[in-house]
Design an enzyme around this catalytic site. Sequence first.
Site, mmCIF file in Angstrom:
data_model
loop_
_atom_site.group_PDB
_atom_site.id
_atom_site.type_symbol
_atom_site.label_atom_id
_atom_site.label_comp_id
_atom_site.label_asym_id
_atom_site.label_seq_id
_atom_site.Cartn_x
_atom_site.Cartn_y
_atom_site.Cartn_z
ATOM 1 N N LEU A 208 -6.818 3.511 7.116
ATOM 2 C CA LEU A 208 -6.952 5.146 6.905
ATOM 3 C C LEU A 208 -5.548 6.067 7.322
ATOM 4 O O LEU A 208 -5.171 5.597 8.048
ATOM 5 C CB LEU A 208 -8.195 5.748 7.738
ATOM 6 N N HIS A 209 -5.468 6.799 6.385
ATOM 7 C CA HIS A 209 -4.345 7.836 6.818
ATOM 8 C C HIS A 209 -4.290 9.152 5.943
ATOM 9 O O HIS A 209 -3.567 9.874 6.320
ATOM 10 C CB HIS A 209 -3.084 7.084 6.622
ATOM 11 N N ARG A 210 -5.213 9.214 5.154
ATOM 12 C CA ARG A 210 -5.384 10.475 4.081
ATOM 13 C C ARG A 210 -5.701 11.669 4.973
ATOM 14 O O ARG A 210 -6.540 11.443 5.717
ATOM 15 C CB ARG A 210 -6.229 10.389 3.115
ATOM 16 N N ASP A 282 -8.270 4.249 2.129
ATOM 17 C CA ASP A 282 -7.711 5.381 1.459
ATOM 18 C C ASP A 282 -6.307 5.411 0.746
ATOM 19 O O ASP A 282 -5.711 6.271 0.265
ATOM 20 C CB ASP A 282 -8.008 6.667 2.057
#
Length: 364
Positions: A208-210, A282
């Site tokens: 996850l990084h968005r 993501d």
Amino acid sequence: MTITIIAGARPNFMKIAPIIDAIKQKQSEGVAINYQLIHTGQHYDRNLSDTFFEELNIPFPDINLNVQSGTQAEQTGAIMIGFEKVLAENPTDLVMVVGDVTSTMACTIVAKKAGIKVAHVEAGIRSGDMNMPEEINRIVTDSLTDYFFSTTSLASKTLEDLGVNKSQIYLVGNVMIDTLRKNESRLKQPALWKGLQLQEKKYMVMTLHRPSNVDEEGQLKALITQLAQLGKDYPIIFPVHPRTKKLLEGLNLNFDNLHYVAPLGYLEFNYLVKNAFAVLTDSGGITEETTVMNVPCITLRDSTERPETCTIGTNVLVGNDPDKIVQAFEKLFSGNWKKGEIPELWDGHAAKRIVNNIVDIYKL
């Protein structure tokens, strides 16, 4: 001729490796083609930069701009200032940018203002989501590019619909898959495998990084809580992006099946992906790799710039909609996940096509 190749962030390194190999092959055949590799330093964590050069046998950069972190504007400005100096001191015939990171857009602008032609690898992809910084990077880059190397026929059509002359568009396939195919036999089991007692197809991998997922604490907490609970007894391995790590501190998101680990190198990370029951992500690039490795992929985004991973591959979009996420997990655990196929020209030879086209364009 000399090609200046730009690398700025993790995905770039995977994409330039086969291109450099293809250039070296042409050199061995007596073709007058050279390259210089510029690392902007956009990602500076060792596991997101230097490790890739070592693992994938990419020569270390000729120049590192050491830009490091900052706001979108700060990074863009610093890259442009640094790259302008590089071009003034190191003449080149062509600037090659890859993907859709800030470095891609910034170096394209500088090159064009210096009167240098630009080749864009992975041109023409679009998510339709203007809230993504990458979408802006794609639009700006493709508005200035001279030679468009596309991954799919859909990306080529997108460019044609925007008015790009067909003679400038080259459907070559996916260089990310070139690197995957070359290194599949070299993928290595990370140390955490034995430590967590992992078994093939009995765990999941999550990234996850968005901003839409991690910028708001309530949203991040709700998302991770739901995923961990739906994962049941399956361990979920979560290599934490430096950006996400800061946001997780203090949220107290501790679940028995959720394992936070440091970012992994390419060979270890893809070992985990290849042997996973499913991937929760993501990221755009990971959906390409899961499609080729035939691993179920649940993408926590509402849109994708890689629709072929959904229409042809193993990927499903769920956004951060709790109901869609539940439905995806139900299908996953019922054994009814769709059987994916590999898109056209994702065969491990995209970089050769790119370099062959450049040799033809410049009549080398």
